[in-house]
Design a protein around this motif. Structure first.
Motif, PDB file in Angstrom:
ATOM      1  N   ALA A  16     -17.171  37.360  16.923  1.00  0.00           N
ATOM      2  CA  ALA A  16     -16.596  36.043  17.232  1.00  0.00           C
ATOM      3  C   ALA A  16     -15.860  35.482  16.019  1.00  0.00           C
ATOM      4  CB  ALA A  16     -17.684  35.087  17.694  1.00  0.00           C
ATOM      5  N   ARG A  17     -16.417  35.668  14.831  1.00  0.00           N
ATOM      6  CA  ARG A  17     -15.742  35.187  13.622  1.00  0.00           C
ATOM      7  C   ARG A  17     -14.413  35.915  13.411  1.00  0.00           C
ATOM      8  NH1 ARG A  17     -19.307  34.633   8.470  1.00  0.00           N
ATOM      9  NH2 ARG A  17     -17.472  33.473   7.852  1.00  0.00           N
ATOM     10  N   ASP A  18     -14.400  37.219  13.660  1.00  0.00           N
ATOM     11  CA  ASP A  18     -13.159  37.983  13.521  1.00  0.00           C
ATOM     12  C   ASP A  18     -12.105  37.517  14.528  1.00  0.00           C
ATOM     13  OD1 ASP A  18     -14.297  39.453  11.461  1.00  0.00           O
ATOM     14  OD2 ASP A  18     -14.736  41.201  12.722  1.00  0.00           O
ATOM     15  N   LEU A  54     -21.819  29.686  21.125  1.00  0.00           N
ATOM     16  CA  LEU A  54     -21.180  30.709  20.312  1.00  0.00           C
ATOM     17  C   LEU A  54     -20.369  30.064  19.177  1.00  0.00           C
ATOM     18  CD1 LEU A  54     -20.475  33.703  19.837  1.00  0.00           C
ATOM     19  CD2 LEU A  54     -18.557  33.384  21.422  1.00  0.00           C
ATOM     20  N   ILE A  55     -19.627  29.033  19.486  1.00  0.00           N
ATOM     21  CA  ILE A  55     -18.841  28.332  18.467  1.00  0.00           C
ATOM     22  C   ILE A  55     -19.767  27.707  17.430  1.00  0.00           C
ATOM     23  CG2 ILE A  55     -17.278  26.379  18.048  1.00  0.00           C
ATOM     24  CD1 ILE A  55     -16.048  27.079  20.838  1.00  0.00           C
ATOM     25  N   ARG A  56     -20.871  27.127  17.866  1.00  0.00           N
ATOM     26  CA  ARG A  56     -21.846  26.553  16.927  1.00  0.00           C
ATOM     27  C   ARG A  56     -22.402  27.637  16.011  1.00  0.00           C
ATOM     28  NH1 ARG A  56     -27.005  26.684  16.753  1.00  0.00           N
ATOM     29  NH2 ARG A  56     -27.275  27.288  18.915  1.00  0.00           N
ATOM     30  N   LEU A  57     -22.728  28.799  16.577  1.00  0.00           N
ATOM     31  CA  LEU A  57     -23.247  29.909  15.767  1.00  0.00           C
ATOM     32  C   LEU A  57     -22.205  30.403  14.762  1.00  0.00           C
ATOM     33  CD1 LEU A  57     -25.140  31.859  18.568  1.00  0.00           C
ATOM     34  CD2 LEU A  57     -26.181  30.612  16.639  1.00  0.00           C
ATOM     35  N   VAL A  58     -20.945  30.438  15.168  1.00  0.00           N
ATOM     36  CA  VAL A  58     -19.859  30.832  14.260  1.00  0.00           C
ATOM     37  C   VAL A  58     -19.751  29.812  13.128  1.00  0.00           C
ATOM     38  CG1 VAL A  58     -17.349  31.080  14.070  1.00  0.00           C
ATOM     39  CG2 VAL A  58     -18.585  32.209  15.934  1.00  0.00           C
ATOM     40  N   ALA A  59     -19.827  28.532  13.458  1.00  0.00           N
ATOM     41  CA  ALA A  59     -19.755  27.489  12.431  1.00  0.00           C
ATOM     42  C   ALA A  59     -20.942  27.598  11.476  1.00  0.00           C
ATOM     43  CB  ALA A  59     -19.710  26.110  13.082  1.00  0.00           C
ATOM     44  N   GLU A  60     -22.132  27.822  11.998  1.00  0.00           N
ATOM     45  CA  GLU A  60     -23.316  27.968  11.140  1.00  0.00           C
ATOM     46  C   GLU A  60     -23.173  29.176  10.225  1.00  0.00           C
ATOM     47  OE1 GLU A  60     -26.620  28.066  13.860  1.00  0.00           O
ATOM     48  OE2 GLU A  60     -26.508  25.909  14.242  1.00  0.00           O
ATOM     49  N   SER A  61     -22.689  30.278  10.756  1.00  0.00           N
ATOM     50  CA  SER A  61     -22.474  31.476   9.952  1.00  0.00           C
ATOM     51  C   SER A  61     -21.432  31.228   8.871  1.00  0.00           C
ATOM     52  CB  SER A  61     -22.044  32.632  10.864  1.00  0.00           C
ATOM     53  OG  SER A  61     -21.722  33.770  10.125  1.00  0.00           O
ATOM     54  N   SER A  62     -20.401  30.479   9.203  1.00  0.00           N
ATOM     55  CA  SER A  62     -19.355  30.155   8.235  1.00  0.00           C
ATOM     56  C   SER A  62     -19.892  29.256   7.129  1.00  0.00           C
ATOM     57  CB  SER A  62     -18.171  29.497   8.943  1.00  0.00           C
ATOM     58  OG  SER A  62     -17.621  30.391   9.898  1.00  0.00           O
ATOM     59  N   PHE A  63     -20.696  28.268   7.496  1.00  0.00           N
ATOM     60  CA  PHE A  63     -21.337  27.426   6.479  1.00  0.00           C
ATOM     61  C   PHE A  63     -22.222  28.265   5.569  1.00  0.00           C
ATOM     62  CE2 PHE A  63     -20.627  23.296   8.786  1.00  0.00           C
ATOM     63  CZ  PHE A  63     -20.094  22.609   7.711  1.00  0.00           C
ATOM     64  N   ALA A  64     -22.957  29.220   6.140  1.00  0.00           N
ATOM     65  CA  ALA A  64     -23.830  30.083   5.333  1.00  0.00           C
ATOM     66  C   ALA A  64     -23.011  30.906   4.348  1.00  0.00           C
ATOM     67  CB  ALA A  64     -24.668  30.985   6.238  1.00  0.00           C
ATOM     68  N   GLU A  89      -9.106  32.681   2.683  1.00  0.00           N
ATOM     69  CA  GLU A  89      -9.547  33.943   3.279  1.00  0.00           C
ATOM     70  C   GLU A  89     -10.010  33.782   4.722  1.00  0.00           C
ATOM     71  OE1 GLU A  89     -12.514  35.508   0.583  1.00  0.00           O
ATOM     72  OE2 GLU A  89     -11.154  35.148  -1.111  1.00  0.00           O
ATOM     73  N   ARG A  90     -10.534  32.625   5.067  1.00  0.00           N
ATOM     74  CA  ARG A  90     -11.053  32.385   6.410  1.00  0.00           C
ATOM     75  C   ARG A  90     -10.544  31.031   6.912  1.00  0.00           C
ATOM     76  NH1 ARG A  90     -14.040  36.296   7.898  1.00  0.00           N
ATOM     77  NH2 ARG A  90     -15.059  35.255   9.591  1.00  0.00           N
ATOM     78  N   PRO A  91      -9.216  30.917   7.087  1.00  0.00           N
ATOM     79  CA  PRO A  91      -8.639  29.612   7.427  1.00  0.00           C
ATOM     80  C   PRO A  91      -9.140  29.014   8.736  1.00  0.00           C
ATOM     81  CG  PRO A  91      -6.973  31.353   7.577  1.00  0.00           C
ATOM     82  CD  PRO A  91      -8.194  31.959   6.950  1.00  0.00           C
ATOM     83  N   ALA A  92      -9.349  29.824   9.745  1.00  0.00           N
ATOM     84  CA  ALA A  92      -9.833  29.269  11.020  1.00  0.00           C
ATOM     85  C   ALA A  92     -11.258  28.763  10.878  1.00  0.00           C
ATOM     86  CB  ALA A  92      -9.720  30.309  12.130  1.00  0.00           C
ATOM     87  N   ALA A  93     -12.089  29.492  10.158  1.00  0.00           N
ATOM     88  CA  ALA A  93     -13.465  29.039   9.926  1.00  0.00           C
ATOM     89  C   ALA A  93     -13.463  27.778   9.072  1.00  0.00           C
ATOM     90  CB  ALA A  93     -14.282  30.140   9.252  1.00  0.00           C
TER      91      ALA A  93
END
Length: 190
Positions: A16-18, A54-64, A89-93
């Motif tokens: 999802a992050r990719d 899924l979006i919440r999990l992506v955001a949490e992973s990005s914060f981590a 490096e991760r502009p969308a995140a």
């Protein structure tokens, strides 16, 4: 006998992050993630309740990830530089966690069904910045200093990502000038 699991939650979030980076929030669909991890979309629902989760999990992973990068910072200026590198490096995140809903289109973003990331995830990403800011501004002003630097750095990076520096000039020099000015202004006076 139950069907064996063919993917993990970690693999789903990584895919999802990719997809988020490649196609933005609008392109992040359960179907796209299912294809990326090699399962049918209904199989994702064994691990993830819905797209909002899924979006919440992506955001949490990005914060981590951001917190991990910041933890390696030697000082406040280094932390700001690592923050900026994450944005590049991760502009969308970066946009997702710092400007929820930006570029998401109708029906997405804070207040439109996408869950807000819990305070513990924001706190983990903020802890190092507050600690480093305290080294510059003193313990009494650590939170205020961290907020000041984060607001300036986030605004600068978002302007970079959105093409906001159209007047020419050396953006790297502008970053160095601004970072020096902001960090220097955080030193307590008297």
């Amino acid at each position: 006998m139950p069907t064996p699991d063919r993917t993990s939650l970690d693999a789903i979030v990584a895919a999802a992050r990719d997809i988020l980076e490649a196609d933005g929030l609008a392109g992040l669909t359960m179907q796209r993630v299912a294809l990326a991890v090699g399962v049918r979309a209904p199989s994702l629902y064994k691990r993830v309740r819905n797209r909002d989760e899924l979006i919440r999990l992506v955001a949490e992973s990005s914060f981590a990830e951001l917190a991990e990068r910041l933890d390696a910072a030697a000082d406040l200026a280094d932390g700001a530089t690592r923050f900026r590198a994450f944005g590049h490096e991760r502009p969308a995140a970066f946009r997702l966690i710092l400007a929820p809903g930006a570029g998401a289109g109708a029906g997405a973003g804070a207040g439109a069904g996408v869950p807000v990331v819990g305070d513990e995830h924001r706190a983990a990403a903020s802890a190092t910045v507050i600690r480093l800011a305290g080294q510059v501004a003193g313990e009494r002003h650590a939170l205020d200093a961290a907020r000041t630097l984060t607001a300036w750095a986030a605004g600068f990076v978002l302007m970079e990502l959105n093409g906001g520096f159209a007047l020419g000039g050396d953006v790297e020099a502008a970053w160095a000038f601004g970072l020096d000015a902001v960090v220097g202004s955080l030193t307590p006076r008297g």
